[in-house]
Enzyme design. Structure first.
Site, PDB file in Angstrom:
ATOM      1  N   LYS A 156      16.856  -2.434  -0.899  1.00 15.87           N
ATOM      2  CA  LYS A 156      17.517  -3.719  -1.152  1.00 15.87           C
ATOM      3  C   LYS A 156      19.034  -3.655  -1.021  1.00 15.87           C
ATOM      4  O   LYS A 156      19.651  -2.610  -1.127  1.00 15.87           O
ATOM      5  CB  LYS A 156      17.081  -4.270  -2.503  1.00 15.87           C
ATOM      6  N   ARG A 202       7.169  -0.642  -6.062  1.00 14.56           N
ATOM      7  CA  ARG A 202       6.939  -1.225  -4.736  1.00 14.56           C
ATOM      8  C   ARG A 202       7.912  -0.563  -3.768  1.00 14.56           C
ATOM      9  O   ARG A 202       9.116  -0.739  -3.901  1.00 14.56           O
ATOM     10  CB  ARG A 202       7.146  -2.736  -4.784  1.00 14.56           C
TER      11      ARG A 202
HETATM   12  C1  YH5 Z   1       9.925  -7.341  -5.410  1.00 16.57           C
HETATM   13  O1  YH5 Z   1      10.981  -6.820  -5.797  1.00 16.57           O
HETATM   14  N1  YH5 Z   1      10.529  -7.836  -2.965  1.00 16.57           N
HETATM   15  S1  YH5 Z   1      10.341  -8.810  -0.425  1.00 16.57           S
HETATM   16  C2  YH5 Z   1      15.746  -7.201   1.359  1.00 16.57           C
HETATM   17  C3  YH5 Z   1      15.971  -5.918   1.811  1.00 16.57           C
HETATM   18  C4  YH5 Z   1      15.013  -4.957   1.645  1.00 16.57           C
HETATM   19  C5  YH5 Z   1      13.812  -5.283   1.040  1.00 16.57           C
HETATM   20  C6  YH5 Z   1      18.121  -6.407   2.611  1.00 16.57           C
HETATM   21  N2  YH5 Z   1       8.600  -8.794  -2.469  1.00 16.57           N
HETATM   22  C7  YH5 Z   1       9.731  -7.817  -4.078  1.00 16.57           C
HETATM   23  O2  YH5 Z   1      11.468  -6.038  -0.222  1.00 16.57           O
HETATM   24  N3  YH5 Z   1       7.516  -8.539  -4.625  1.00 16.57           N
HETATM   25  C8  YH5 Z   1       9.813  -8.454  -2.028  1.00 16.57           C
HETATM   26  O3  YH5 Z   1      17.103  -5.513   2.424  1.00 16.57           O
HETATM   27  C9  YH5 Z   1       8.539  -8.401  -3.758  1.00 16.57           C
HETATM   28  N4  YH5 Z   1       8.882  -7.506  -6.262  1.00 16.57           N
HETATM   29  C10 YH5 Z   1       7.712  -8.092  -5.889  1.00 16.57           C
HETATM   30  N5  YH5 Z   1       6.733  -8.207  -6.793  1.00 16.57           N
HETATM   31  C11 YH5 Z   1      12.050  -8.314  -0.395  1.00 16.57           C
HETATM   32  C12 YH5 Z   1      12.285  -6.898  -0.017  1.00 16.57           C
HETATM   33  C13 YH5 Z   1      13.583  -6.585   0.601  1.00 16.57           C
HETATM   34  C14 YH5 Z   1      14.550  -7.522   0.772  1.00 16.57           C
END
Ligand code: YH5
Length: 275
Positions: free
Chosen positions: A219, A253
Site C-alpha cells: 500500500k 491479506r
Molecule cells: C484490505 O486492506 N485492500 S484492495 C493500493 C496499493 C496496493 C494494494 C497503491 N482489498 C484490502 O490491496 N480487503 C484491498 O498500492 C482489501 N482489506 C480487505 N479486507 C487495495 C490493495 C492495494 C491498494
C-alpha cells in the site's frame, strides 16, 4: 476458529490470505483462456507457498480506480471461481454487491470480503443465507475520491464504532460471530498518519470480539515510509504483515505469500521456541 463455508479455519496462529487479482478480459477468447489458466497457476502457487485462503477480486477498490459495472464484475469473477472449483481451499470474493455475493457463493466461494461491510442493499441477506465467512471492512468515502483529505476526530474510535455497528447488524441479520472477521481498512480514506495510529493501536480492536484481518501489502503508506514505488515494496510489506500479526491480526491479506510465511515462521520460532 473461523467458519468459512465447508472449511473451519484455525486462527491460533495468523493465516495468510493470498490476493488473486482478476484483470478484465480485454483480449480475444484465446487470451481469456490463457488468463484463466494463469489465474489457476497463480492460485495453486500461493496455496503451495502457504496461503490458507485466496481472495479473488478486480482492482476496482484501489484508490482512484474507476468503478466496474455489475455485469463486468461478474464476468471477471465467476469464470475464475469456476476454474478454481477443483481446489480444496477456501476462496474469498472481494465484492460490495449482493448479486455478485449470491452468484459467487453459488459458484463455490466460502468467504465474502466486503470493503463496504455489507451495507449494499441485500448484502446482509446474501451472506446470512449461506454459511460463508465475511470480512467487514471500514472505509471512509468512495475509492474514487477517498484519499482526498480524509479527516477524523479520533480515527480509532470512529473505525471501532463503525465496525462494532456492522458486526451488530450482521448478527441481527443472522450471521453468527463464528463467521465474522473485522478489518480497519488500511488506506481506505486514511492518511499515512491515520494508518500509523490504527496500526499502533490495533490491540484496541480486540474488544470487537472477532478476529482481525490486516491488509498492508504494497500500500501507498508503505511507499510514503520507504520512498519506494509499488513494485518495490516487498520488504516493507513483509515487515508490516509481521508487525500486524504481532499486534494481534489473525488473517494477513498479502500479495507475496512465500516471504511473508518465512517471516511469520521466524516470529513463531522466536516467540515459542517451537519450529
Ligand atoms: C484490505 O486492506 N485492500 S484492495 C493500493 C496499493 C496496493 C494494494 C497503491 N482489498 C484490502 O490491496 N480487503 C484491498 O498500492 C482489501 N482489506 C480487505 N479486507 C487495495 C490493495 C492495494 C491498494
Amino acid at each position: 476458529m473461523l467458519r468459512c463455508g465447508r472449511f473451519l479455519l484455525p486462527l491460533e496462529r495468523p493465516i495468510l490470505m493470498g490476493v488473486l487479482n482478476v484483470t478484465p478480459d480485454s483480449f480475444s477468447d484465446g487470451g481469456r483462456f490463457l488468463q484463466r489458466d494463469a489465474a489457476v497457476a497463480r492460485a495453486q502457487r500461493m496455496l503451495d507457498e502457504g496461503a490458507a485462503i485466496l481472495d479473488i477480486g478486480g482492482e476496482s477498490s484501489r484508490p482512484g480506480a474507476d468503478p466496474v459495472g455489475e455485469d463486468a464484475e461478474l464476468a471477471r469473477v465467476l469464470p475464475v471461481l469456476e476454474a478454481l472449483s477443483g481446489i480444496d481451499a477456501p476462496l474469498s470474493v472481494d465484492t460490495r454487491r449482493a448479486r455478485v455475493m449470491r452468484e459467487a457463493l453459488a459458484a463455490g466461494a466460502s468467504m465474502i470480503n466486503d470493503i463496504d461491510a455489507l451495507t449494499a442493499p441485500g448484502a446482509l441477506e446474501a451472506v446470512a443465507g449461506s454459511d460463508c465467512a465475511v470480512c467487514l471492512m471500514h472505509k471512509k468515502g468512495e475509492p474514487a475520491s477517498m484519499q482526498r483529505d480524509p479527516r477524523y476526530d479520533d480515527v480509532v474510535r470512529e473505525v471501532k464504532d463503525y465496525l462494532a455497528g456492522r458486526i451488530a447488524a450482521a448478527e441481527r441479520a443472522g450471521i453468527g460471530r463464528a463467521r465474522i472477521v473485522a478489518d480497519v481498512g488500511f488506506g481506505f480514506g486514511k492518511t499515512l498518519r491515520h494508518n500509523l495510529e490504527l496500526q499502533r493501536r490495533l490491540g484496541e480492536f480486540d474488544a470487537l470480539g472477532v478476529p482481525l484481518l490486516a491488509g498492508w501489502s504494497r500500500k501507498s503508506s508503505l511507499g510514503q515510509v520507504t520512498g519506494r514505488p509499488v513494485g518495490e515494496r516487498l520488504a516493507a510489506s513483509v515487515a508490516a504483515a509481521l508487525l500486524a500479526a504481532q499486534a494481534g491480526a489473525r488473517i494477513l491479506r498479502v500479495h507475496d505469500v512465500a516471504p511473508t510465511r518465512d517471516a511469520l515462521a521466524v516470529w513463531e520460532a522466536f516467540r515459542t521456541g517451537a519450529t
